[in-house]
Design an enzyme around this catalytic site. Structure first.
Site, mmCIF file in Angstrom:
data_model
loop_
_atom_site.group_PDB
_atom_site.id
_atom_site.type_symbol
_atom_site.label_atom_id
_atom_site.label_comp_id
_atom_site.label_asym_id
_atom_site.label_seq_id
_atom_site.Cartn_x
_atom_site.Cartn_y
_atom_site.Cartn_z
ATOM 1 N N TYR A 11 0.872 -1.194 0.000
ATOM 2 C CA TYR A 11 0.000 0.000 0.000
ATOM 3 C C TYR A 11 0.903 1.238 0.000
ATOM 4 O O TYR A 11 1.384 1.661 1.053
ATOM 5 C CB TYR A 11 -0.893 -0.059 1.232
ATOM 6 C CG TYR A 11 -2.088 0.877 1.241
ATOM 7 C CD1 TYR A 11 -2.236 1.909 0.318
ATOM 8 C CD2 TYR A 11 -3.083 0.729 2.193
ATOM 9 C CE1 TYR A 11 -3.325 2.746 0.344
ATOM 10 C CE2 TYR A 11 -4.183 1.564 2.240
ATOM 11 C CZ TYR A 11 -4.302 2.569 1.312
ATOM 12 O OH TYR A 11 -5.387 3.408 1.347
ATOM 13 N N LYS A 55 -0.925 -1.328 -4.483
ATOM 14 C CA LYS A 55 -1.954 -0.276 -4.462
ATOM 15 C C LYS A 55 -1.281 1.066 -4.268
ATOM 16 O O LYS A 55 -0.461 1.233 -3.358
ATOM 17 C CB LYS A 55 -2.933 -0.532 -3.307
ATOM 18 C CG LYS A 55 -3.778 0.702 -2.948
ATOM 19 C CD LYS A 55 -4.971 0.347 -2.119
ATOM 20 C CE LYS A 55 -5.662 1.590 -1.568
ATOM 21 N NZ LYS A 55 -6.990 1.318 -1.028
ATOM 22 N N LYS A 95 -2.067 4.954 -3.275
ATOM 23 C CA LYS A 95 -3.021 5.969 -2.833
ATOM 24 C C LYS A 95 -2.806 7.198 -3.707
ATOM 25 O O LYS A 95 -1.715 7.780 -3.714
ATOM 26 C CB LYS A 95 -2.769 6.298 -1.359
ATOM 27 C CG LYS A 95 -3.595 7.409 -0.781
ATOM 28 C CD LYS A 95 -5.083 7.181 -0.860
ATOM 29 C CE LYS A 95 -5.523 5.993 -0.041
ATOM 30 N NZ LYS A 95 -6.972 5.730 -0.102
ATOM 31 N N ASN A 127 -9.568 8.325 -3.720
ATOM 32 C CA ASN A 127 -10.593 8.745 -2.748
ATOM 33 C C ASN A 127 -11.436 9.909 -3.278
ATOM 34 O O ASN A 127 -11.529 10.972 -2.642
ATOM 35 C CB ASN A 127 -9.966 9.120 -1.398
ATOM 36 C CG ASN A 127 -9.498 7.916 -0.609
ATOM 37 O OD1 ASN A 127 -8.297 7.733 -0.409
ATOM 38 N ND2 ASN A 127 -10.410 7.065 -0.168
ATOM 39 N N ASN A 179 -14.458 1.478 -1.159
ATOM 40 C CA ASN A 179 -14.722 1.482 0.277
ATOM 41 C C ASN A 179 -15.298 2.831 0.693
ATOM 42 O O ASN A 179 -15.584 3.052 1.859
ATOM 43 C CB ASN A 179 -13.453 1.212 1.097
ATOM 44 C CG ASN A 179 -12.433 2.319 0.959
ATOM 45 O OD1 ASN A 179 -11.693 2.327 -0.024
ATOM 46 N ND2 ASN A 179 -12.392 3.248 1.897
ATOM 47 N N HIS A 239 -10.477 -3.212 2.966
ATOM 48 C CA HIS A 239 -9.990 -1.859 3.208
ATOM 49 C C HIS A 239 -9.178 -1.824 4.507
ATOM 50 O O HIS A 239 -9.341 -2.683 5.378
ATOM 51 C CB HIS A 239 -11.216 -0.938 3.335
ATOM 52 C CG HIS A 239 -10.956 0.340 4.040
ATOM 53 N ND1 HIS A 239 -11.160 0.509 5.398
ATOM 54 C CD2 HIS A 239 -10.492 1.520 3.586
ATOM 55 C CE1 HIS A 239 -10.855 1.753 5.732
ATOM 56 N NE2 HIS A 239 -10.444 2.389 4.649
ATOM 57 N N HIS A 296 -2.298 -0.932 6.222
ATOM 58 C CA HIS A 296 -1.375 0.169 6.516
ATOM 59 C C HIS A 296 -0.225 -0.298 7.400
ATOM 60 O O HIS A 296 0.632 0.491 7.763
ATOM 61 C CB HIS A 296 -2.101 1.290 7.296
ATOM 62 C CG HIS A 296 -2.902 2.240 6.461
ATOM 63 N ND1 HIS A 296 -3.954 1.863 5.699
ATOM 64 C CD2 HIS A 296 -2.800 3.597 6.291
ATOM 65 C CE1 HIS A 296 -4.484 2.927 5.109
ATOM 66 N NE2 HIS A 296 -3.790 3.991 5.453
HETATM 67 O O1 GKR Z 1 -4.994 6.548 5.265
HETATM 68 O O2 GKR Z 1 -5.188 8.355 4.092
HETATM 69 C C1 GKR Z 1 -5.480 7.194 4.345
HETATM 70 C C2 GKR Z 1 -6.496 6.508 3.495
HETATM 71 O O3 GKR Z 1 -7.008 7.353 2.522
HETATM 72 C C3 GKR Z 1 -7.584 5.953 4.338
HETATM 73 O O4 GKR Z 1 -8.143 6.909 5.175
HETATM 74 C C4 GKR Z 1 -8.670 5.314 3.557
HETATM 75 O O5 GKR Z 1 -9.673 4.910 4.425
HETATM 76 O O6 GKR Z 1 -7.081 3.580 3.041
HETATM 77 C C5 GKR Z 1 -8.312 4.062 2.878
HETATM 78 C C6 GKR Z 1 -8.888 3.875 1.509
HETATM 79 O O7 GKR Z 1 -8.591 2.888 0.901
HETATM 80 O O8 GKR Z 1 -9.720 4.675 1.067
HETATM 81 MG MG MG Z 2 -10.055 3.257 -0.689
#
Ligand code: GKR
Ligand code: MG
Length: 438
Positions: free
Chosen positions: A149, A195, A197, A228, A282, A333, A362
């Protein structure tokens, strides 16, 4: 067997300056460790979200939990009115579009239930000497697969002052540095799926990052990107077309834009272009009521479960079966977490017959210093977490470590995750969470 005591241990765990469309992670993430002590002298444990709101919800359930038989979970679900997740959610209030996970009042019942259910099942597992995934009907696999991740991030490893942690990855705000981050993840954990972000940098840079990951690791490592909801429908379509090759073959596009309707529109337009990229969610799908809607609209093809707010381990198993019947994929998730959640997720994944993609975690972003389980951090084998040959979750608490986590928590000036405030403090004083940003 009766529960004679409920113990709640708020925890602060160091976390690096990771970016997402929510903003910036604070130097500490908040968690809660839960213990249910039974009249038989068994202590069941679980881990859930941290900070004032989740703690207050658990406190509010205390008088109902103490004195309860840990097998009496259905009535506890009814008491919490957990069935609120069967209601249709036309306004999308149950989504995680604006609220970070752990903060939505609408999933409070499912969250609180999960924290107690998992601790009760851990106690029962210990009583009958069976691992948790076997206790709830048997395992489909012996180890739970997880993905690498990756996050765009600023320099720093989390924590503050003398508690600042080593920064293993440095600043990662370019395709090259993300490739390097991924290389280290794969070297250390042997993950097989990747994955990223997203929703942080200009879409052109994020497209370039995914292409650089494909070039570095090849098509045997499926790729997924999760902005997101930072993209508009038009941008999502453009990115879907640009990354049609890279996100195929076991990869997916996760919550590119807000709402099931938005994702359905993107899907329709991509299919018209001959692009059959799968969508995971999610954010738009957070409860059972969303599943038939997601299917009907063809908005989501892969549901990202999470035992922490979908109502615990048995609900996770039900979700796996529902997804299989509906022809939907299933993955998991994650938010920042410690080893108790790590094992919960592993048991949940192993108990789910239908699990189509490696789960998110995470965990690599947390450090040994904060781990609260005896023996230190959970070990990965070939990118997966094996189920130990031990009863219940298979882990127990290190009370000295737990006390250190409580102390860190007590010293913190905040009681709630606020990525916008962090972003304003450290990156841009005028930052707003604008959706869609691109
Ligand atoms: O940790 O910033 C983060 C993620 O964006 C998290 O808050 C999300 O809930 O990992 C998550 C996701 O897959 O959307
Ligand atoms: Mg997500």
């Amino acid at each position: 067997m009766k529960i004679k005591e409920l113990r709640l241990h708020p925890q602060a765990i160091a976390d690096g300056p990771l970016r997402s469309s929510y903003g910036l992670h604070a130097p500490y993430a908040l968690r809660t460790i839960v213990e249910v002590v039974t009249t038989d002298g068994i202590t069941g444990i679980s881990e859930t979200y941290g900070g004032d709101r989740p703690l207050a919800a658990l406190e509010a359930a205390r008088s109902r939990v103490v004195g309860m038989n840990p097998f009496d979970l259905t009535r506890f679900w009814q008491y919490l009115n957990g069935d609120t997740d069967k209601a249709i959610d036309p306004a999308g209030a149950r989504s995680q579009t604006m609220l970070v996970p752990g903060e939505n009042p609408l999933d409070e019942a499912a969250r609180t239930f999960a924290a107690i259910e998992i601790a009760c099942l851990d106690a029962i597992g210990q009583a009958v000497n069976e691992p948790l995934c076997d206790l709830i009907g048997g395992r489909a696999r012996d180890a739970a697969p997880f993905s690498a991740y990756l996050f765009y991030k600023h320099a720093g490893g989390g924590g503050t002052g003398s508690d600042a942690r080593e920064d293993k990855y440095g600043e990662c705000l370019s395709p090259e540095t993300i490739v390097e981050q991924c290389r280290r993840f794969i070297e250390e954990y042997s993950f097989r799926e990747i994955k990223l972000k997203g929703g942080v940098l200009d879409p052109e840079v994020e497209i370039e990052t995914i292409r650089a990951l494909r070039a570095a690791f090849g098509p045997s490592y499926p790729l997924r990107i999760d902005p997101n909801c930072a993209w508009s429908v038009d941008t999502s379509v453009q990115i879907g077309i640009a990354l049609r090759e890279e996100l195929s073959g076991g990869g997916y596009l996760e919550d590119p834009c807000a709402s099931l309707e938005g994702m359905a529109e993107v899907r329709k337009r991509l299919l018209a272009e001959g692009v059959n990229t799968l969508f995971a969610s999610n954010v738009a799908t957070t409860c059972f009521a969303h599943v038939p809607q997601a299917k009907e609209l063809d908005a989501v093809q892969i549901i990202l479960s999470d035992p922490h707010y979908w109502g615990g381990l048995r609900k996770q198993k039900q979700l796996s079966e529902l997804c299989e019947v509906l022809g939907l994929g299933l993955s998991m998730h994650s938010n920042n977490h410690l080893g108790v959640s790590m094992m919960t997720m592993a048991h949940a994944a192993c108990a789910s017959p239908h699990l189509t993609h490696a789960c998110d975690t995470h965990y690599p972003w947390q450090t040994e210093i904060d781990e609260v389980i005896v023996g230190g951090r959970v070990k990965f084998v070939d990118g997966a977490v094996p189920i130990p040959d031990k009863p219940g979750l298979g882990v127990t608490l290190d009370y000295d470590q737990l006390a250190r986590g409580v102390e860190r928590y007590n010293n913190l000036p905040f009681r709630k995750r606020d990525d916008t405030a962090e972003m304003r403090k450290h990156v841009d004083p005028n930052w707003e969470r604008i959706l869609p940003r691109w």
